[in-house]
Design a protein around this motif. Structure first.
Motif, mmCIF file in Angstrom:
data_model
loop_
_atom_site.group_PDB
_atom_site.id
_atom_site.type_symbol
_atom_site.label_atom_id
_atom_site.label_comp_id
_atom_site.label_asym_id
_atom_site.label_seq_id
_atom_site.Cartn_x
_atom_site.Cartn_y
_atom_site.Cartn_z
ATOM 1 N N VAL A 1 0.840 -1.203 0.000
ATOM 2 C CA VAL A 1 0.000 0.000 0.000
ATOM 3 C C VAL A 1 0.875 1.253 0.000
ATOM 4 O O VAL A 1 0.534 2.270 -0.610
ATOM 5 N N GLY A 2 2.024 1.171 0.683
ATOM 6 C CA GLY A 2 2.946 2.301 0.724
ATOM 7 C C GLY A 2 3.423 2.730 -0.651
ATOM 8 O O GLY A 2 3.829 3.881 -0.852
ATOM 9 N N TRP A 3 3.338 1.808 -1.607
ATOM 10 C CA TRP A 3 3.723 2.148 -2.979
ATOM 11 C C TRP A 3 2.889 3.287 -3.539
ATOM 12 O O TRP A 3 3.344 4.061 -4.377
ATOM 13 N N PHE A 4 1.642 3.378 -3.090
ATOM 14 C CA PHE A 4 0.746 4.390 -3.658
ATOM 15 C C PHE A 4 1.123 5.803 -3.223
ATOM 16 O O PHE A 4 0.533 6.770 -3.691
ATOM 17 N N SER A 5 2.097 5.908 -2.336
ATOM 18 C CA SER A 5 2.542 7.241 -1.922
ATOM 19 C C SER A 5 3.198 7.998 -3.071
ATOM 20 O O SER A 5 3.404 9.201 -2.986
ATOM 21 N N PHE A 6 3.514 7.271 -4.189
ATOM 22 C CA PHE A 6 4.139 7.984 -5.302
ATOM 23 C C PHE A 6 3.189 9.011 -5.919
ATOM 24 O O PHE A 6 3.620 9.931 -6.608
ATOM 25 N N PHE A 7 1.875 8.888 -5.649
ATOM 26 C CA PHE A 7 0.937 9.879 -6.162
ATOM 27 C C PHE A 7 1.128 11.238 -5.473
ATOM 28 O O PHE A 7 0.554 12.239 -5.898
ATOM 29 N N ASN A 8 1.893 11.244 -4.409
ATOM 30 C CA ASN A 8 2.282 12.488 -3.744
ATOM 31 C C ASN A 8 3.076 13.379 -4.702
ATOM 32 O O ASN A 8 3.094 14.596 -4.594
ATOM 33 N N VAL A 9 3.751 12.752 -5.658
ATOM 34 C CA VAL A 9 4.591 13.416 -6.655
ATOM 35 C C VAL A 9 5.635 14.317 -5.989
ATOM 36 O O VAL A 9 6.062 15.312 -6.557
ATOM 37 N N GLY A 10 6.044 13.967 -4.775
ATOM 38 C CA GLY A 10 7.093 14.711 -4.093
ATOM 39 C C GLY A 10 6.691 16.117 -3.699
ATOM 40 O O GLY A 10 7.541 16.928 -3.331
ATOM 41 N N MET A 11 5.396 16.427 -3.762
ATOM 42 C CA MET A 11 4.966 17.813 -3.519
ATOM 43 C C MET A 11 5.286 18.287 -2.109
ATOM 44 O O MET A 11 5.586 19.458 -1.910
ATOM 45 N N THR A 12 5.183 17.414 -1.118
ATOM 46 C CA THR A 12 5.450 17.863 0.245
ATOM 47 C C THR A 12 6.914 18.249 0.424
ATOM 48 O O THR A 12 7.220 19.185 1.168
ATOM 49 N N THR B 1 -5.440 16.717 -2.026
ATOM 50 C CA THR B 1 -6.806 16.272 -1.727
ATOM 51 C C THR B 1 -7.471 15.712 -2.976
ATOM 52 O O THR B 1 -8.108 14.645 -2.935
ATOM 53 N N ILE B 2 -7.323 16.409 -4.096
ATOM 54 C CA ILE B 2 -7.909 15.943 -5.356
ATOM 55 C C ILE B 2 -7.283 14.620 -5.792
ATOM 56 O O ILE B 2 -7.986 13.666 -6.145
ATOM 57 N N VAL B 3 -5.962 14.560 -5.760
ATOM 58 C CA VAL B 3 -5.246 13.368 -6.223
ATOM 59 C C VAL B 3 -5.587 12.143 -5.381
ATOM 60 O O VAL B 3 -5.953 11.082 -5.915
ATOM 61 N N PHE B 4 -5.500 12.275 -4.063
ATOM 62 C CA PHE B 4 -5.706 11.105 -3.221
ATOM 63 C C PHE B 4 -7.174 10.706 -3.095
ATOM 64 O O PHE B 4 -7.480 9.537 -2.835
ATOM 65 N N SER B 5 -8.082 11.627 -3.306
ATOM 66 C CA SER B 5 -9.503 11.271 -3.359
ATOM 67 C C SER B 5 -9.757 10.399 -4.583
ATOM 68 O O SER B 5 -10.471 9.388 -4.509
ATOM 69 N N ALA B 6 -9.170 10.786 -5.707
ATOM 70 C CA ALA B 6 -9.327 10.009 -6.946
ATOM 71 C C ALA B 6 -8.687 8.634 -6.815
ATOM 72 O O ALA B 6 -9.271 7.612 -7.206
ATOM 73 N N VAL B 7 -7.484 8.596 -6.242
ATOM 74 C CA VAL B 7 -6.775 7.323 -6.072
ATOM 75 C C VAL B 7 -7.553 6.389 -5.148
ATOM 76 O O VAL B 7 -7.658 5.182 -5.395
#
Length: 458
Positions: free
Chosen positions: A70-81, A112-118
């Protein structure tokens, strides 16, 4: 009693206020973090035998492997933080609160938009995933694993948005407060697990709820508190969301994204490779050693955490002398931690025996490689944190493109061709960490001592 402790208090007070403002702030946060992260380390160590005792070593290995996937899905963060961390620190240094608020609001909106969609996509796909085969688990656990996957995935999506406050506090050179947020969540999770052990039979679903709900609740409260007090003037709002300006976050964040992917492959896939090659039980043995020697990494991190944002401030103000002095001190502190690690190695068998109550057998070779890995990790992290702080990421970016391939290839080569055991994952991690161990120190040297620019500073 006051006479006994008064000289000690006066000594620390005197040395805490010694140095420039950046150094004093770092010292105060280090002292605060020692107590907070010290408690966090203690809680994490207590949690391991308690959790294993609750669900058994094999199921604990399944939990770890699922969390890694599940931790793999953190790539949707796109390094923004990470991009936000540097941009926010730069804006605060300039005193530009409007820019800081824009970066904060935009990051909250995008994530919020990205992780809601994911999350919605995962809810649709999850019924079609065969978690039994993925995790090499018993077929009778099929429904339990499917529900657990939803719990863990929901937690990951929520915490990636809510943890923005953690990034802001750290970027503002107050990592002790950021650590406190995590610590409170850990304490509540520990208390819930203690109650579960006393009142219920072992359940992965109950464990997932205990370890996921409490940290999310604490993060929600932290967001409300900080944006109602310290960062009231930086509170995210729709009016400050500026998607056209988000490219400043994405351009820097995209580089961090690739670097994060490399880290995910190296650290998250370890559990998956072990589960497939050796079974879930060996996932537990690897993680026990990882957690044991990660005490060194966490302890060193207490001292190192302020260095990232402090480097941003120092380099922006051309205070190269401070950077040199700080790096030298971190190398000296790192050496002390390595010596402590040698002691930990020699008493490791005894510690495992009493810590885990004899439930898990650990090969001493695995412990040796655990120490070697974390010693190298501490050394590399000094230079990587500095380079991250000044956004000198180009070399790290290119190295990150090939390090995952090197890690996976060397892991399977060492396991399948040379017949190595679980310790092959530590060796592969060392091989794949060539950038931090070799290139990053050289890059630091060329930037700070040789005043080189070009590819070194990008």
């Amino acid at each position: 009693m006051n006479k006994l402790f008064s000289p000690i208090y006066q000594y620390f007070k005197k040395h805490l206020i010694k140095g420039n403002a950046r150094t004093v702030l770092a010292k105060k946060n280090i002292v605060g973090s020692i107590f907070i992260k010290g408690g966090s380390i203690a809680v994490s160590l207590v949690m391991v035998p308690l959790t294993i005792d609750y669900i058994n070593p094999t199921r604990y290995g399944i939990w770890l492997a699922l969390s890694s996937i599940v931790g793999w899905f953190s790539f949707f963060n796109v390094g923004m933080t990470h991009g936000l961390r540097n941009k926010f620190a730069e804006a605060r240094t300039r005193g530009d609160n409007e820019a800081a608020r824009m970066y904060i609001s935009t990051t909250y909106a995008v994530l919020t938009i990205v992780f809601s969609a994911v999350w919605l996509v995962f809810l649709f796909v999850n019924p079609f995933l065969d978690w039994v085969n993925i995790l090499n688990a018993s077929s009778e656990m099929r429904m339990e694993l499917s529900i657990l996957a939803i719990i863990v995935f929901t937690y990951f999506c929520l915490q990636f948005v809510l943890k923005i406050i953690h990034t802001l506090v750290t970027a503002d050179q107050q990592p002790a407060k950021a650590s406190l947020i995590n610590f409170v969540g850990q304490i509540i999770s520990l208390l819930v697990i203690v109650v579960l052990v006393k009142t219920t039979d072992g359940s992965l679903i109950n464990l997932g709820l205990a370890l996921c709900v409490a940290p999310v609740a604490v993060l929600i409260i932290a967001n409300i508190y900080f944006f109602g007090t310290s960062y009231k003037d930086l509170k995210p709002s729709i009016s400050h969301v500026n998607f056209s300006q988000s490219k400043n976050l994405f351009s820097l964040g995209l580089v961090f994204f690739v670097i994060q992917i490399a880290s995910l492959v190296q650290y998250q896939t370890s559990n998956i490779i072990i589960a497939q090659s050796f079974g879930p039980y060996q996932v537990t043995t690897y993680n026990v050693v990882y957690k044991y020697f990660n005490v060194l990494g966490m302890g060193f991190g207490i001292f190192l955490t302020p260095f990232w944002s402090a480097s941003t401030d120092a380099f922006f103000k051309n205070d190269i002398g401070w950077i040199k002095k700080a790096t030298k001190k971190y190398l000296q502190i790192g050496l002390l931690f390595v010596l402590a690690g040698v002691v930990m190695l020699f008493i490791s068998d005894t510690v495992y025996k009493y810590w885990l109550k004899g439930q898990v057998d650990i090969d001493f070779t695995l412990s040796i490689w655990g120490l070697v890995f974390f010693s190298s990790f501490m050394f590399a992290s000094i230079f990587v944190n500095f380079l991250n702080g000044i956004s000198a990421l180009k070399i790290q970016f290119w190295a990150s493109l090939i390090s995952p391939v090197i890690f996976v290839a060397s892991a399977y080569l060492l396991i399948d061709y040379y017949g190595m055991g679980v310790h092959a994952l530590f060796i592969s991690s060392l091989i794949a960490s060539f950038n931090g161990i070799i290139i990053a120190p050289l890059q630091y040297y060329f930037i700070i001592y040789k005043k080189k620019k070009g590819i070194w500073i990008r």
